[in-house]
Write a protein that holds these residues in place. Structure first.
Motif, short mmCIF file in Angstrom:
data_model
loop_
_atom_site.label_atom_id
_atom_site.label_comp_id
_atom_site.label_asym_id
_atom_site.label_seq_id
_atom_site.Cartn_x
_atom_site.Cartn_y
_atom_site.Cartn_z
N HIS A 89 9.45 1.91 -13.35
CA HIS A 89 8.96 2.36 -14.66
C HIS A 89 9.29 1.35 -15.75
CE1 HIS A 89 8.80 6.87 -13.34
NE2 HIS A 89 7.88 6.12 -12.76
N ALA A 90 10.43 0.67 -15.61
CA ALA A 90 10.75 -0.38 -16.57
C ALA A 90 9.71 -1.49 -16.52
CB ALA A 90 12.15 -0.94 -16.28
N LEU A 91 9.26 -1.84 -15.32
CA LEU A 91 8.21 -2.85 -15.17
C LEU A 91 6.87 -2.34 -15.69
CD1 LEU A 91 9.03 -4.30 -11.63
CD2 LEU A 91 9.24 -5.49 -13.82
N VAL A 92 6.57 -1.06 -15.46
CA VAL A 92 5.32 -0.48 -15.93
C VAL A 92 5.19 -0.62 -17.45
CG1 VAL A 92 4.04 1.70 -16.22
CG2 VAL A 92 5.02 1.10 -13.99
N ARG A 93 6.28 -0.46 -18.16
CA ARG A 93 6.24 -0.58 -19.62
C ARG A 93 5.85 -1.99 -20.08
NH1 ARG A 93 11.11 2.39 -18.70
NH2 ARG A 93 10.75 4.62 -19.10
N THR A 94 5.99 -2.97 -19.20
CA THR A 94 5.64 -4.35 -19.54
C THR A 94 4.26 -4.74 -19.04
OG1 THR A 94 6.47 -5.44 -17.51
CG2 THR A 94 8.09 -4.89 -19.21
N ALA A 95 3.60 -3.85 -18.30
CA ALA A 95 2.38 -4.21 -17.58
C ALA A 95 1.14 -3.60 -18.22
CB ALA A 95 2.48 -3.78 -16.12
N ASP A 96 -0.02 -4.11 -17.82
CA ASP A 96 -1.30 -3.55 -18.26
C ASP A 96 -1.89 -2.60 -17.23
OD1 ASP A 96 -1.97 -5.24 -20.76
OD2 ASP A 96 -1.40 -6.74 -19.26
N THR A 97 -1.59 -2.84 -15.96
CA THR A 97 -2.22 -2.06 -14.91
C THR A 97 -1.36 -2.05 -13.66
OG1 THR A 97 -4.26 -1.83 -13.57
CG2 THR A 97 -3.54 -4.06 -14.10
N VAL A 98 -1.53 -1.00 -12.87
CA VAL A 98 -0.92 -0.90 -11.55
C VAL A 98 -2.05 -0.79 -10.54
CG1 VAL A 98 0.51 0.48 -9.99
CG2 VAL A 98 1.17 0.22 -12.40
N ALA A 99 -2.11 -1.73 -9.61
CA ALA A 99 -3.15 -1.74 -8.58
C ALA A 99 -2.49 -1.45 -7.23
CB ALA A 99 -3.86 -3.09 -8.55
N CYS A 100 -3.08 -0.57 -6.46
CA CYS A 100 -2.52 -0.31 -5.14
C CYS A 100 -3.64 -0.10 -4.13
CB CYS A 100 -1.59 0.90 -5.15
SG CYS A 100 -2.38 2.49 -5.41
N ASN A 101 -3.34 -0.40 -2.86
CA ASN A 101 -4.32 -0.16 -1.80
C ASN A 101 -3.65 0.59 -0.64
OD1 ASN A 101 -2.89 -2.50 -0.84
ND2 ASN A 101 -4.58 -2.95 0.56
N LEU A 102 -3.02 1.70 -1.01
CA LEU A 102 -2.33 2.52 -0.03
C LEU A 102 -3.26 3.62 0.49
CD1 LEU A 102 1.04 2.89 -1.98
CD2 LEU A 102 0.40 1.14 -0.30
N ARG A 103 -2.85 4.28 1.55
CA ARG A 103 -3.61 5.40 2.09
C ARG A 103 -3.81 6.46 1.00
NH1 ARG A 103 -0.38 7.91 6.64
NH2 ARG A 103 0.25 9.31 4.94
N GLY A 104 -4.90 7.17 1.04
CA GLY A 104 -5.31 8.03 -0.06
C GLY A 104 -4.30 9.06 -0.52
N ASP A 105 -3.45 9.56 0.38
CA ASP A 105 -2.50 10.60 0.00
C ASP A 105 -1.17 10.03 -0.51
OD1 ASP A 105 -1.97 9.62 2.58
OD2 ASP A 105 -0.85 11.43 3.13
N VAL A 106 -1.00 8.71 -0.50
CA VAL A 106 0.30 8.11 -0.82
C VAL A 106 0.50 7.87 -2.32
CG1 VAL A 106 1.80 6.12 -0.40
CG2 VAL A 106 0.48 7.11 1.48
N PRO A 107 -0.51 7.42 -3.09
CA PRO A 107 -0.25 7.13 -4.50
C PRO A 107 0.37 8.28 -5.27
CG PRO A 107 -2.36 6.21 -3.86
CD PRO A 107 -1.89 7.03 -2.70
N GLU A 108 -0.11 9.49 -5.07
CA GLU A 108 0.47 10.63 -5.79
C GLU A 108 1.92 10.86 -5.37
OE1 GLU A 108 -0.43 15.35 -6.75
OE2 GLU A 108 -1.74 14.22 -5.39
N ARG A 109 2.18 10.74 -4.07
CA ARG A 109 3.54 10.97 -3.56
C ARG A 109 4.52 9.94 -4.13
NH1 ARG A 109 5.41 9.09 1.30
NH2 ARG A 109 3.31 8.93 2.17
N LEU A 110 4.06 8.67 -4.33
CA LEU A 110 4.94 7.64 -4.85
C LEU A 110 4.90 7.53 -6.37
CD1 LEU A 110 4.53 4.67 -2.32
CD2 LEU A 110 6.39 6.32 -2.51
N GLY A 111 4.17 8.43 -7.02
CA GLY A 111 4.12 8.40 -8.47
C GLY A 111 3.35 7.24 -9.03
N LEU A 112 2.25 6.87 -8.38
CA LEU A 112 1.47 5.70 -8.81
C LEU A 112 0.19 6.10 -9.54
CD1 LEU A 112 1.84 3.52 -5.59
CD2 LEU A 112 3.17 3.38 -7.70
N THR A 113 -0.01 7.38 -9.80
CA THR A 113 -1.21 7.84 -10.49
C THR A 113 -0.96 7.94 -11.99
OG1 THR A 113 -0.63 10.17 -10.26
CG2 THR A 113 -1.88 9.15 -8.46
N TYR A 114 -2.04 8.08 -12.74
CA TYR A 114 -1.91 8.15 -14.19
C TYR A 114 -1.17 9.40 -14.63
CZ TYR A 114 -2.96 7.84 -19.13
OH TYR A 114 -2.84 7.75 -20.49
#
Length: 397
Positions: A89-114
């Motif tokens: 989250h500290a890095l997210v505050r410095t970034a413009d975007t988070v891009a991921c190519n994980l399996r469809g059910d994983v982004p929500e579990r890892l907290g990578l969604t908006y």
């Protein structure tokens, strides 16, 4: 300065499609920070052979990995832990975007969604590349390029008529999806800078593969067309548009406009073919495909492929079929500056640059796993003591 200079992208990515797309962003000037798990060796392709170069250092020797991750940075974080999420989250505050190519059910579990990251930074854009989407019956199903080639009809279009269905010779769906991911990143960040609010953006391999069928699908759904595999990689309806054997190899001819056919006949020394009623227009040539192919075969065999390409240059679209080694050493690849020298600690690697580019391509190799963890997390506000404490628990690599 590239067009995307100043754009910071955090990428939770591995294997092919995601890294291919974010490599395009790097070549356009973006800063790309790979977030990798320190416990499983990071991106799986760091250990993917069979070709390695020991000069690149431990965890960065794979040439497959290098080809898709040139000039990126690496932060090793365990996102499955509270401490890892804190650092992320500290890095997210410095970034413009988070891009991921994980399996469809994983982004929500890892907290990578908006839904999650928008609380950290409201303007963050979350771009997801999955196999089948993040919702629906297949969200948790793993998928790869060749799988969706098979199920979206691409296999059925490739190969000779009497051979088994065939895939493309490379991961073409991964690459197309990577470009889609890059477009989502750029369009999403543009919208966020205008509105002050980010969002989730999605693309999936299945959609990309199916969308690529395009006009064939329109013919099939609206006119009952049923595509068939054609001999010599011939077009479904355009004639002549296929391989022809020359005196020393194969050449591909693409007379996909009416004006090209009489020009082709003239260069072949048979201008009368253009006036033959069997071959006069596209429908005529389609109805008499085999008869025309037989006539052209005899003519093409009279000369070498290079001679035909020279004769047809700037008149009729034509190309000799080249091997990979031949094209990589060709004068035109050099003229297009498609090969870059990526600098390593003890030498350099020759690699292809992205097709999308602006200015100089970053000519650096890929870092070792976690090489930039301390520096980037320190810039993001974590103290050296905090970094070392979390590193001691294996959360940071």
């Amino acid at each position: 300065m590239g067009a995307l200079d100043g754009l910071r992208v955090l990428a939770v990515e591995q294997y092919g499609a995601g890294p291919f797309g974010t490599q395009v962003l790097v070549d356009l000037g973006a800063e790309l920070i790979k977030i990798e798990n320190p416990h499983d060796g990071g991106d799986v392709t760091r250990s993917l052979g069979p070709y390695f170069d020991e000069r690149l250092g431990e965890s960065a020797e794979s040439l497959f990995f290098q080809a898709l991750n040139r000039a990126k940075k690496s932060v090793a974080l365990d996102l499955g832990t509270p401490e890892g999420q804190e650092a992320f989250h500290a890095l997210v505050r410095t970034a413009d975007t988070v891009a991921c190519n994980l399996r469809g059910d994983v982004p929500e579990r890892l907290g990578l969604t908006y839904e999650t990251l928008g609380e950290v930074k409201p303007e963050i854009v979350c771009c997801h590349l999955t196999g089948y989407g993040r919702e629906g019956s297949r969200a948790a199903r793993p998928s790869y390029d060749y799988i969706v080639q098979a199920e979206c009809g691409l296999f059925s279009l490739n190969g000779e008529p009497d051979s088994p269905p065939s895939r493309f010779g490379l991961s073409v769906v991964d690459h197309m999806a990577g470009y889609c991911l890059a477009l989502n990143v750029v369009s999403g960040v543009l919208a966020a800078r205008q509105s002050g609010r980010g969002r989730d953006l999605d693309v999936c391999l299945y959609d990309v593969a199916l969308a690529s069928v395009n006009y064939l699908a329109a013919w099939s759904m609206n006119a009952g067309f049923e595509p068939q595999r054609r001999a010599r990689s011939a077009h479904q309806t355009v004639v002549p548009c296929q391989l022809f054997e020359t005196a020393d190899g194969w050449i591909y001819i693409m007379a996909n406009k009416e004006k090209f056919f009489p020009l082709l006949c003239a260069e072949l020394g048979a201008p009368e073919l253009a006036d033959d009623p069997r071959f006069h227009r596209f429908p005529d040539r389609l109805a008499n495909r085999q008869a025309l192919s037989d006539r052209l075969d005899a003519l093409f065999r009279k000369r070498l492929a290079a001679e035909w390409v020279k004769r047809l240059a700037n008149k009729v679209p034509a190309a000799a079929v080249a091997t990979l080694r031949e094209v990589l050493s060709s004068d035109f690849a050099a003229e297009r500056d498609m090969i870059v020298q990526a600098q390593a600690e003890n030498g350099a690697l020759r690699m292809l640059r992205s097709a999308l580019r602006d200015g100089d391509t970053p000519a650096r190799t890929v870092p070792r796993l976690g090489e930039h963890s301390a520096a980037l997390l320190g810039e993001a506000g974590l103290s050296a003591a905090r970094i070392e404490a979390v590193r001691g628990r294996g959360v940071i690599g």
